[in-house]
Design a protein around this motif. Structure first.
Motif, PDB file in Angstrom:
ATOM      1  N   THR A  53       0.379  -0.886   0.038  1.00  0.00           N
ATOM      2  CA  THR A  53      -0.167  -0.188   0.263  1.00  0.00           C
ATOM      3  C   THR A  53       0.824   1.361  -0.235  1.00  0.00           C
ATOM      4  OG1 THR A  53      -0.118  -0.055   2.466  1.00  0.00           O
ATOM      5  CG2 THR A  53      -1.699  -1.374   1.640  1.00  0.00           C
ATOM      6  N   THR A  54       0.193   2.714  -0.597  1.00  0.00           N
ATOM      7  CA  THR A  54       0.682   3.375  -0.704  1.00  0.00           C
ATOM      8  C   THR A  54       1.068   4.046   1.299  1.00  0.00           C
ATOM      9  OG1 THR A  54      -1.083   4.584  -1.189  1.00  0.00           O
ATOM     10  CG2 THR A  54      -0.049   3.698  -2.822  1.00  0.00           C
ATOM     11  N   GLU A  55       0.705   3.625   1.650  1.00  0.00           N
ATOM     12  CA  GLU A  55      -0.003   3.910   3.054  1.00  0.00           C
ATOM     13  C   GLU A  55       1.723   3.689   3.926  1.00  0.00           C
ATOM     14  OE1 GLU A  55      -2.948   1.482   4.484  1.00  0.00           O
ATOM     15  OE2 GLU A  55      -3.062   3.472   3.414  1.00  0.00           O
ATOM     16  N   MET A  56       1.797   2.629   3.434  1.00  0.00           N
ATOM     17  CA  MET A  56       3.262   1.971   3.970  1.00  0.00           C
ATOM     18  C   MET A  56       4.180   2.182   3.988  1.00  0.00           C
ATOM     19  SD  MET A  56       4.669  -0.584   5.655  1.00  0.00           S
ATOM     20  CE  MET A  56       6.046  -1.363   6.235  1.00  0.00           C
ATOM     21  N   ILE A  57       4.663   2.931   2.256  1.00  0.00           N
ATOM     22  CA  ILE A  57       5.293   3.656   1.570  1.00  0.00           C
ATOM     23  C   ILE A  57       5.437   4.620   2.308  1.00  0.00           C
ATOM     24  CG2 ILE A  57       6.519   4.795  -0.474  1.00  0.00           C
ATOM     25  CD1 ILE A  57       4.866   2.291  -1.956  1.00  0.00           C
ATOM     26  N   ALA A  58       4.621   5.161   2.387  1.00  0.00           N
ATOM     27  CA  ALA A  58       4.319   7.235   3.085  1.00  0.00           C
ATOM     28  C   ALA A  58       5.016   6.530   4.924  1.00  0.00           C
ATOM     29  CB  ALA A  58       3.468   7.396   3.029  1.00  0.00           C
TER      30      ALA A  58
ATOM     31  N   TYR B 218       8.559  11.049  17.729  1.00  0.00           N
ATOM     32  CA  TYR B 218       7.257  10.992  16.343  1.00  0.00           C
ATOM     33  C   TYR B 218       7.485  10.387  15.359  1.00  0.00           C
ATOM     34  CZ  TYR B 218       8.093  16.250  17.102  1.00  0.00           C
ATOM     35  OH  TYR B 218       8.087  17.294  17.887  1.00  0.00           O
ATOM     36  N   VAL B 219       8.410   8.883  15.663  1.00  0.00           N
ATOM     37  CA  VAL B 219       8.383   7.592  15.402  1.00  0.00           C
ATOM     38  C   VAL B 219       6.988   6.701  15.963  1.00  0.00           C
ATOM     39  CG1 VAL B 219       9.272   5.528  14.649  1.00  0.00           C
ATOM     40  CG2 VAL B 219      10.439   7.555  13.835  1.00  0.00           C
ATOM     41  N   THR B 220       6.826   6.945  17.405  1.00  0.00           N
ATOM     42  CA  THR B 220       6.156   6.499  17.659  1.00  0.00           C
ATOM     43  C   THR B 220       4.384   6.680  17.358  1.00  0.00           C
ATOM     44  OG1 THR B 220       7.976   5.961  20.144  1.00  0.00           O
ATOM     45  CG2 THR B 220       4.973   5.589  20.600  1.00  0.00           C
ATOM     46  N   LEU B 221       4.595   7.707  17.041  1.00  0.00           N
ATOM     47  CA  LEU B 221       3.151   8.706  16.828  1.00  0.00           C
ATOM     48  C   LEU B 221       2.641   8.118  16.011  1.00  0.00           C
ATOM     49  CD1 LEU B 221       3.654  12.362  18.510  1.00  0.00           C
ATOM     50  CD2 LEU B 221       2.508  10.500  18.808  1.00  0.00           C
TER      51      LEU B 221
ATOM     52  N   TYR C  51      -0.225   5.062  11.607  1.00  0.00           N
ATOM     53  CA  TYR C  51      -0.269   3.152  10.665  1.00  0.00           C
ATOM     54  C   TYR C  51      -1.387   2.577  11.134  1.00  0.00           C
ATOM     55  CZ  TYR C  51       1.441  -0.419   7.805  1.00  0.00           C
ATOM     56  OH  TYR C  51       1.055  -0.884   6.769  1.00  0.00           O
ATOM     57  N   MET C  52      -0.922   2.667  12.398  1.00  0.00           N
ATOM     58  CA  MET C  52      -1.844   0.927  12.742  1.00  0.00           C
ATOM     59  C   MET C  52      -3.192   0.980  12.826  1.00  0.00           C
ATOM     60  SD  MET C  52       1.434  -0.063  16.577  1.00  0.00           S
ATOM     61  CE  MET C  52      -0.235  -1.788  16.039  1.00  0.00           C
ATOM     62  N   ILE C  53      -3.830   2.508  13.157  1.00  0.00           N
ATOM     63  CA  ILE C  53      -4.581   2.575  13.415  1.00  0.00           C
ATOM     64  C   ILE C  53      -5.404   3.162  11.927  1.00  0.00           C
ATOM     65  CG2 ILE C  53      -6.530   4.822  13.689  1.00  0.00           C
ATOM     66  CD1 ILE C  53      -5.008   5.503  16.211  1.00  0.00           C
ATOM     67  N   SER C  54      -4.977   3.508  11.125  1.00  0.00           N
ATOM     68  CA  SER C  54      -5.035   3.036   9.361  1.00  0.00           C
ATOM     69  C   SER C  54      -5.352   2.180   9.118  1.00  0.00           C
ATOM     70  CB  SER C  54      -4.375   4.245   8.558  1.00  0.00           C
ATOM     71  OG  SER C  54      -3.119   3.225   8.455  1.00  0.00           O
ATOM     72  N   ARG C  55      -4.337   1.056   8.791  1.00  0.00           N
ATOM     73  CA  ARG C  55      -4.994  -0.070   9.056  1.00  0.00           C
ATOM     74  C   ARG C  55      -5.646  -0.988   8.948  1.00  0.00           C
ATOM     75  NH1 ARG C  55      -3.813  -1.293   4.083  1.00  0.00           N
ATOM     76  NH2 ARG C  55      -3.920  -3.522   4.982  1.00  0.00           N
ATOM     77  N   GLY C  56      -5.939  -0.563  10.637  1.00  0.00           N
ATOM     78  CA  GLY C  56      -6.843  -2.013  11.016  1.00  0.00           C
ATOM     79  C   GLY C  56      -8.358  -0.673  10.588  1.00  0.00           C
TER      80      GLY C  56
END
Length: 100
Positions: A34-39, A72-75, A80-85
């Motif tokens: 997915t593009t969100e993974m790349i982003a 910031y990496v944690t946030l 990302y986890m919320i968007s995939r969920g």
């Protein structure tokens, strides 16, 4: 004997049609496609590089410390986890198939 409905299913019991040749269509792609993974990966790399590149100011204090960068990496990871969920929330799993 049970009467068949208009869809070809018996009124009770399991459907009589077989599902051998049907293709299972998924609504979402795997996460790595997915593009969100790349982003997400690009944002994490950019954050860590920015933390390493931004140096001390004239007073000798670090303007973008490593602990702030990892926050910031944690946030980003949480987002990302919320968007995939949310993307996968409406998808039935392979084990949820109740057909025959």
């Amino acid at each position: 004997m049970s009467a068949a409905s208009s869809a070809g299913y018996p009124e009770s019991g399991a459907p009589r049609t077989t599902y051998a040749g049907e293709r299972v269509v998924r609504e979402t792609k795997p996460a790595y496609k997915t593009t969100e993974m790349i982003a997400y990966v690009a944002a994490v790399i950019a954050t860590l590089i920015a933390s390493a590149v931004v140096g001390d100011d004239d007073g000798g204090t670090d303007r973008f410390a490593a602990d702030q960068a990892w926050l910031y990496v944690t946030l980003l990871t949480i987002g990302y986890m919320i968007s995939r969920g949310l993307a996968k929330s409406g998808i039935r799993g392979q084990g949820d198939d109740t057909r025959g």
